[in-house]
Design a protein around this motif. Structure first.
Motif, PDB file in Angstrom:
ATOM      1  N   THR A  53     -22.112  33.172  24.418  1.00  0.00           N
ATOM      2  CA  THR A  53     -21.956  34.326  25.525  1.00  0.00           C
ATOM      3  C   THR A  53     -22.204  35.438  24.656  1.00  0.00           C
ATOM      4  OG1 THR A  53     -20.098  33.559  26.979  1.00  0.00           O
ATOM      5  CG2 THR A  53     -20.327  35.935  26.775  1.00  0.00           C
ATOM      6  N   VAL A  54     -23.081  36.170  25.077  1.00  0.00           N
ATOM      7  CA  VAL A  54     -23.537  37.616  24.271  1.00  0.00           C
ATOM      8  C   VAL A  54     -22.857  38.804  24.768  1.00  0.00           C
ATOM      9  CG1 VAL A  54     -25.481  39.160  23.803  1.00  0.00           C
ATOM     10  CG2 VAL A  54     -25.916  36.814  23.663  1.00  0.00           C
ATOM     11  N   VAL A  55     -21.989  39.477  24.103  1.00  0.00           N
ATOM     12  CA  VAL A  55     -21.508  40.734  24.537  1.00  0.00           C
ATOM     13  C   VAL A  55     -21.854  42.165  23.899  1.00  0.00           C
ATOM     14  CG1 VAL A  55     -19.054  41.796  24.539  1.00  0.00           C
ATOM     15  CG2 VAL A  55     -19.236  39.453  24.881  1.00  0.00           C
ATOM     16  N   THR A  56     -22.235  42.981  24.437  1.00  0.00           N
ATOM     17  CA  THR A  56     -22.919  44.235  24.183  1.00  0.00           C
ATOM     18  C   THR A  56     -22.490  45.556  25.103  1.00  0.00           C
ATOM     19  OG1 THR A  56     -25.101  45.053  23.472  1.00  0.00           O
ATOM     20  CG2 THR A  56     -24.935  44.172  25.653  1.00  0.00           C
ATOM     21  N   PHE A  74     -27.058  48.874  25.816  1.00  0.00           N
ATOM     22  CA  PHE A  74     -27.878  48.132  25.390  1.00  0.00           C
ATOM     23  C   PHE A  74     -28.111  46.770  26.194  1.00  0.00           C
ATOM     24  CE2 PHE A  74     -25.417  49.368  21.535  1.00  0.00           C
ATOM     25  CZ  PHE A  74     -26.258  50.601  21.291  1.00  0.00           C
ATOM     26  N   ILE A  75     -27.440  46.706  27.414  1.00  0.00           N
ATOM     27  CA  ILE A  75     -27.491  45.592  28.273  1.00  0.00           C
ATOM     28  C   ILE A  75     -28.949  45.058  28.709  1.00  0.00           C
ATOM     29  CG2 ILE A  75     -27.281  47.018  30.444  1.00  0.00           C
ATOM     30  CD1 ILE A  75     -25.684  43.427  29.656  1.00  0.00           C
ATOM     31  N   GLY A  76     -29.988  46.090  28.968  1.00  0.00           N
ATOM     32  CA  GLY A  76     -31.220  45.474  29.339  1.00  0.00           C
ATOM     33  C   GLY A  76     -32.142  45.061  28.285  1.00  0.00           C
ATOM     34  N   GLU A  77     -31.734  45.569  27.160  1.00  0.00           N
ATOM     35  CA  GLU A  77     -32.564  44.852  25.982  1.00  0.00           C
ATOM     36  C   GLU A  77     -31.924  43.474  25.798  1.00  0.00           C
ATOM     37  OE1 GLU A  77     -33.930  45.776  21.325  1.00  0.00           O
ATOM     38  OE2 GLU A  77     -32.621  47.265  22.521  1.00  0.00           O
ATOM     39  N   ALA A  78     -30.625  43.343  25.765  1.00  0.00           N
ATOM     40  CA  ALA A  78     -30.187  41.972  25.466  1.00  0.00           C
ATOM     41  C   ALA A  78     -30.324  40.925  26.668  1.00  0.00           C
ATOM     42  CB  ALA A  78     -28.336  42.284  25.381  1.00  0.00           C
ATOM     43  N   GLU A  79     -30.369  41.410  27.921  1.00  0.00           N
ATOM     44  CA  GLU A  79     -30.577  40.379  28.916  1.00  0.00           C
ATOM     45  C   GLU A  79     -31.991  39.822  28.867  1.00  0.00           C
ATOM     46  OE1 GLU A  79     -29.564  42.220  32.314  1.00  0.00           O
ATOM     47  OE2 GLU A  79     -27.770  41.324  32.526  1.00  0.00           O
ATOM     48  N   SER A  80     -32.986  40.766  28.395  1.00  0.00           N
ATOM     49  CA  SER A  80     -34.309  40.362  28.302  1.00  0.00           C
ATOM     50  C   SER A  80     -34.646  39.340  27.104  1.00  0.00           C
ATOM     51  CB  SER A  80     -35.369  41.669  28.035  1.00  0.00           C
ATOM     52  OG  SER A  80     -35.058  42.099  26.600  1.00  0.00           O
ATOM     53  N   VAL A  81     -33.613  39.211  26.136  1.00  0.00           N
ATOM     54  CA  VAL A  81     -33.756  38.227  25.160  1.00  0.00           C
ATOM     55  C   VAL A  81     -33.000  37.010  25.576  1.00  0.00           C
ATOM     56  CG1 VAL A  81     -33.127  37.674  22.659  1.00  0.00           C
ATOM     57  CG2 VAL A  81     -33.954  39.924  23.371  1.00  0.00           C
ATOM     58  N   PRO A 134     -21.693  42.814  29.683  1.00  0.00           N
ATOM     59  CA  PRO A 134     -21.894  44.356  29.233  1.00  0.00           C
ATOM     60  C   PRO A 134     -20.305  44.540  29.168  1.00  0.00           C
ATOM     61  CG  PRO A 134     -22.500  44.312  31.602  1.00  0.00           C
ATOM     62  CD  PRO A 134     -22.142  43.075  31.270  1.00  0.00           C
ATOM     63  N   ILE A 135     -19.880  45.663  28.353  1.00  0.00           N
ATOM     64  CA  ILE A 135     -18.731  46.076  28.382  1.00  0.00           C
ATOM     65  C   ILE A 135     -19.016  47.666  28.364  1.00  0.00           C
ATOM     66  CG2 ILE A 135     -17.469  44.430  26.979  1.00  0.00           C
ATOM     67  CD1 ILE A 135     -18.093  45.934  24.387  1.00  0.00           C
ATOM     68  N   ASP A 136     -17.651  48.255  29.085  1.00  0.00           N
ATOM     69  CA  ASP A 136     -17.675  49.661  29.000  1.00  0.00           C
ATOM     70  C   ASP A 136     -16.749  50.241  27.808  1.00  0.00           C
ATOM     71  OD1 ASP A 136     -19.073  50.116  31.373  1.00  0.00           O
ATOM     72  OD2 ASP A 136     -17.656  48.994  32.263  1.00  0.00           O
ATOM     73  N   ILE A 137     -17.108  51.569  27.598  1.00  0.00           N
ATOM     74  CA  ILE A 137     -16.280  52.281  26.497  1.00  0.00           C
ATOM     75  C   ILE A 137     -14.970  52.898  26.950  1.00  0.00           C
ATOM     76  CG2 ILE A 137     -18.247  52.290  25.049  1.00  0.00           C
ATOM     77  CD1 ILE A 137     -18.091  55.158  25.590  1.00  0.00           C
ATOM     78  N   LEU A 186     -11.396  41.632  31.540  1.00  0.00           N
ATOM     79  CA  LEU A 186     -12.369  40.959  32.370  1.00  0.00           C
ATOM     80  C   LEU A 186     -13.103  39.967  31.286  1.00  0.00           C
ATOM     81  CD1 LEU A 186     -14.347  40.870  34.853  1.00  0.00           C
ATOM     82  CD2 LEU A 186     -15.818  42.562  33.854  1.00  0.00           C
ATOM     83  N   LEU A 187     -13.265  40.557  30.111  1.00  0.00           N
ATOM     84  CA  LEU A 187     -13.934  39.623  29.139  1.00  0.00           C
ATOM     85  C   LEU A 187     -12.928  38.401  28.855  1.00  0.00           C
ATOM     86  CD1 LEU A 187     -16.315  39.225  27.822  1.00  0.00           C
ATOM     87  CD2 LEU A 187     -15.342  40.377  25.700  1.00  0.00           C
ATOM     88  N   LYS A 188     -11.690  38.657  28.915  1.00  0.00           N
ATOM     89  CA  LYS A 188     -10.689  37.441  28.781  1.00  0.00           C
ATOM     90  C   LYS A 188     -10.790  36.216  30.202  1.00  0.00           C
ATOM     91  CE  LYS A 188      -7.152  39.594  26.030  1.00  0.00           C
ATOM     92  NZ  LYS A 188      -5.561  40.302  25.901  1.00  0.00           N
ATOM     93  N   ARG A 189     -10.904  36.972  31.016  1.00  0.00           N
ATOM     94  CA  ARG A 189     -11.100  36.130  32.068  1.00  0.00           C
ATOM     95  C   ARG A 189     -12.109  35.526  32.435  1.00  0.00           C
ATOM     96  NH1 ARG A 189      -8.610  40.711  34.778  1.00  0.00           N
ATOM     97  NH2 ARG A 189     -10.761  41.406  35.734  1.00  0.00           N
TER      98      ARG A 189
END
Length: 246
Positions: free
Chosen positions: A103-106, A110-117, A127-130, A238-241
């Protein structure tokens, strides 16, 4: 209609809407011509895949701001209690080629770039929110006019964003000094000038050490506020779930 003894399990009481969600999903599959056995295989396959993905968590951020990746990695390791691997965005494709699942977390930035890869490799990206920085925002609003505010972070991107926010809140009323963790010269100058310093957790020890080293030269040491989180608590839960870690 659904129901019956299988709904008497404690888990159904814990998630009362689960039955309707599962029933709707199953009905949709059956309406598309899927058999019950095929639907079962699809559900179990998705669950097994997510469990395999949870075994390896990769945090990614661009090399030019790898500091924000370090912040995310540190917080996630502490919150999730599992190993987290930091991978520069520029190396993500190569790393995923060698991994069977993960699982890639970012950051959402940066979500667009990560998903393209990751998407072509069938690797999911979350994706995570700050954190909202509400407490720090109020502190900045209350600072006296012409005060000197220091901002210290491991992330250059976070410093740029913070400087823009401070300027939007106070205009030219405050003198703002920023420095990345590791710039000892600038940090030492900051502790002698700033009335207030806001830093991330990764920078706190360095800020305290700089203040201690300069204590004899300071009439009044700066007030230090450390924001404990970069990632919002809602994103952590959310990530834990998603990873099956609850």
């Amino acid at each position: 209609e659904g129901g019956g003894t299988h709904l008497s399990s404690p888990i159904w009481a814990q998630y009362p809407e689960a039955h309707d969600v599962i029933k709707r999903s199953l009905d949709e599959l059956l309406n598309k011509g899927c058999s019950l056995n095929e639907a079962r295989e699809l559900f179990l396959g998705e669950i097994d895949w997510r469990l395999r993905c949870s075994a390896r968590v990769l945090v990614t951020a661009p090399l030019q701001d790898i500091g924000v990746g370090e912040l995310m990695s540190q917080e996630l390791e502490q919150a999730l209690k599992i190993p987290v691997q930091l991978v520069p965005m520029e190396e993500l494709s190569e790393v995923l080629d060698k991994a069977h699942s993960g699982t890639v977390v970012t950051s959402r930035y940066f979500i667009g770039e990560a998903e393209s890869v990751a998407a072509p490799k069938a690797v999911r990206v979350i994706p995570i929110d700050i954190y909202d920085y509400a407490k720090e925002t109020e502190l900045v609003k209350d600072l006296a006019k012409d005060s000197c505010l220091g901002l210290v972070s491991i992330s250059s991107g976070l410093l740029r964003a913070a400087e823009v926010i401070v300027h939007s809140l106070r205009g030219d009323e405050l003198l703002v000094i920023t420095t990345e963790l590791g710039n000892t010269y600038k940090l030492n100058a900051m502790v002698r000038s700033a009335r207030t310093i806001i830093c991330d957790r990764a920078s706190l020890d360095a800020v305290k050490s700089a203040i201690q080293a300069a204590r004899e030269d300071l009439i009044r040491p700066p007030q230090v506020t450390c924001f404990e989180n970069y990632i919002s608590s809602k994103s952590i839960e959310l990530l834990k779930r998603e990873l099956g870690l609850d």
